[in-house]
Motif scaffolding. Structure first.
Motif, PDB file in Angstrom:
ATOM      1  N   SER A  84      27.136  33.683  56.511  1.00  0.00           N
ATOM      2  CA  SER A  84      27.436  34.391  55.285  1.00  0.00           C
ATOM      3  C   SER A  84      28.931  34.415  55.003  1.00  0.00           C
ATOM      4  O   SER A  84      29.340  34.704  53.895  1.00  0.00           O
ATOM      5  CB  SER A  84      26.878  35.811  55.357  1.00  0.00           C
ATOM      6  OG  SER A  84      27.518  36.530  56.392  1.00  0.00           O
ATOM      7  N   VAL A 138      14.104  34.850  58.821  1.00  0.00           N
ATOM      8  CA  VAL A 138      15.024  35.628  59.628  1.00  0.00           C
ATOM      9  C   VAL A 138      16.453  35.253  59.277  1.00  0.00           C
ATOM     10  O   VAL A 138      16.788  34.077  59.166  1.00  0.00           O
ATOM     11  CB  VAL A 138      14.784  35.361  61.136  1.00  0.00           C
ATOM     12  CG1 VAL A 138      15.757  36.143  61.988  1.00  0.00           C
ATOM     13  CG2 VAL A 138      13.347  35.668  61.517  1.00  0.00           C
ATOM     14  N   ASP A 139      17.286  36.251  59.076  1.00  0.00           N
ATOM     15  CA  ASP A 139      18.712  36.033  58.856  1.00  0.00           C
ATOM     16  C   ASP A 139      19.440  37.294  59.277  1.00  0.00           C
ATOM     17  O   ASP A 139      18.871  38.392  59.211  1.00  0.00           O
ATOM     18  CB  ASP A 139      18.991  35.716  57.381  1.00  0.00           C
ATOM     19  CG  ASP A 139      20.354  35.078  57.206  1.00  0.00           C
ATOM     20  OD1 ASP A 139      21.362  35.798  57.337  1.00  0.00           O
ATOM     21  OD2 ASP A 139      20.423  33.869  56.948  1.00  0.00           O
ATOM     22  N   ASP A 140      20.681  37.171  59.695  1.00  0.00           N
ATOM     23  CA  ASP A 140      21.434  38.345  60.111  1.00  0.00           C
ATOM     24  C   ASP A 140      22.045  39.100  58.937  1.00  0.00           C
ATOM     25  O   ASP A 140      22.644  40.143  59.104  1.00  0.00           O
ATOM     26  CB  ASP A 140      22.517  37.982  61.129  1.00  0.00           C
ATOM     27  CG  ASP A 140      23.542  37.004  60.580  1.00  0.00           C
ATOM     28  OD1 ASP A 140      23.298  36.427  59.510  1.00  0.00           O
ATOM     29  OD2 ASP A 140      24.579  36.825  61.233  1.00  0.00           O
ATOM     30  N   ASP A 141      21.869  38.590  57.733  1.00  0.00           N
ATOM     31  CA  ASP A 141      22.379  39.237  56.531  1.00  0.00           C
ATOM     32  C   ASP A 141      21.195  39.814  55.753  1.00  0.00           C
ATOM     33  O   ASP A 141      20.361  39.076  55.218  1.00  0.00           O
ATOM     34  CB  ASP A 141      23.142  38.221  55.678  1.00  0.00           C
ATOM     35  CG  ASP A 141      23.850  38.844  54.501  1.00  0.00           C
ATOM     36  OD1 ASP A 141      23.399  39.894  54.004  1.00  0.00           O
ATOM     37  OD2 ASP A 141      24.861  38.262  54.064  1.00  0.00           O
ATOM     38  N   ARG A 142      21.094  41.137  55.693  1.00  0.00           N
ATOM     39  CA  ARG A 142      19.957  41.794  55.038  1.00  0.00           C
ATOM     40  C   ARG A 142      19.815  41.371  53.570  1.00  0.00           C
ATOM     41  O   ARG A 142      18.702  41.246  53.076  1.00  0.00           O
ATOM     42  CB  ARG A 142      20.094  43.312  55.123  1.00  0.00           C
ATOM     43  CG  ARG A 142      19.861  43.859  56.508  1.00  0.00           C
ATOM     44  CD  ARG A 142      19.876  45.391  56.460  1.00  0.00           C
ATOM     45  NE  ARG A 142      19.844  45.959  57.777  1.00  0.00           N
ATOM     46  CZ  ARG A 142      18.734  46.298  58.407  1.00  0.00           C
ATOM     47  NH1 ARG A 142      17.576  46.115  57.843  1.00  0.00           N
ATOM     48  NH2 ARG A 142      18.792  46.824  59.622  1.00  0.00           N
TER      49      ARG A 142
END
Length: 178
Positions: free
Chosen positions: A1, A165-169
């Protein structure tokens, strides 16, 4: 991101190669660039794909390249760059500047091997602190394998589920269907 991606795809030319290998080239190049920008909290990754005609003299400068039409791929980043003392080693297997457990040192070696196997050439230009620019030339072809070309078939759906799945909501939310 934290990486801005700029793409400039200007080629409609084909290269004769396995799609998995082409995918590996891009994924390894992009991963390498993204990792080079981690320390500074991000940066810009630019990819350019364009048709290039290499004259005989220019092709000779790249070693074994044949003159003629090529697809030129440039991947550049604003990362930490590569120092002059190690730039000659970046395509060697197992060479890495990362700490133990943070990379295998195989990414650029794999790219180099694939590019060479396709009859192409890869080079790098960089300065410590000023990012890196990788240039790839792959021989172009107008050959299309008709056995691989198929009419689009209708995809029949059922009760399948997709796990995103991603680490940025915000990205997860943007890619979720209610």
């Amino acid at each position: 991101s934290s990486v801005k991606i700029v793409e400039n795809i200007r080629s409609k030319t084909f290269v004769l190669g396995d799609s998995t290998q082409i995918h590996q080239i891009f994924m390894n190049m992009f991963t390498n660039s993204a990792q080079a920008m981690e320390k500074d909290g991000g940066g810009t990754l630019e990819v350019v794909v364009e048709d290039t005609y290499l004259e005989e003299r220019m092709a000779r400068n790249f070693g074994t390249l044949e003159p003629g039409p090529h697809v030129g791929i440039t991947v550049s980043d604003t990362g930490e760059g590569i120092s002059e003392d190690i730039i000659g080693s970046v395509f060697e297997p197992y060479f890495t500047t990362k700490e133990v457990g943070h990379g295998t040192g195989m990414g650029l070696a794999v790219v180099h091997g694939i590019v060479a196997g396709l009859g192409g050439h890869i080079s790098v230009e960089s300065e410590k602190g000023k990012g890196a620019v990788f240039n790839i030339y792959l021989p172009a072809t107008d050959y299309i394998d008709e056995s691989e070309a198929s009419e689009e078939e209708e995809i029949v759906g059922g009760i399948e589920r997709i796990l995103f799945v991603d680490d940025d909501r915000a990205i997860v939310k943007a890619n979720t269907e209610a």
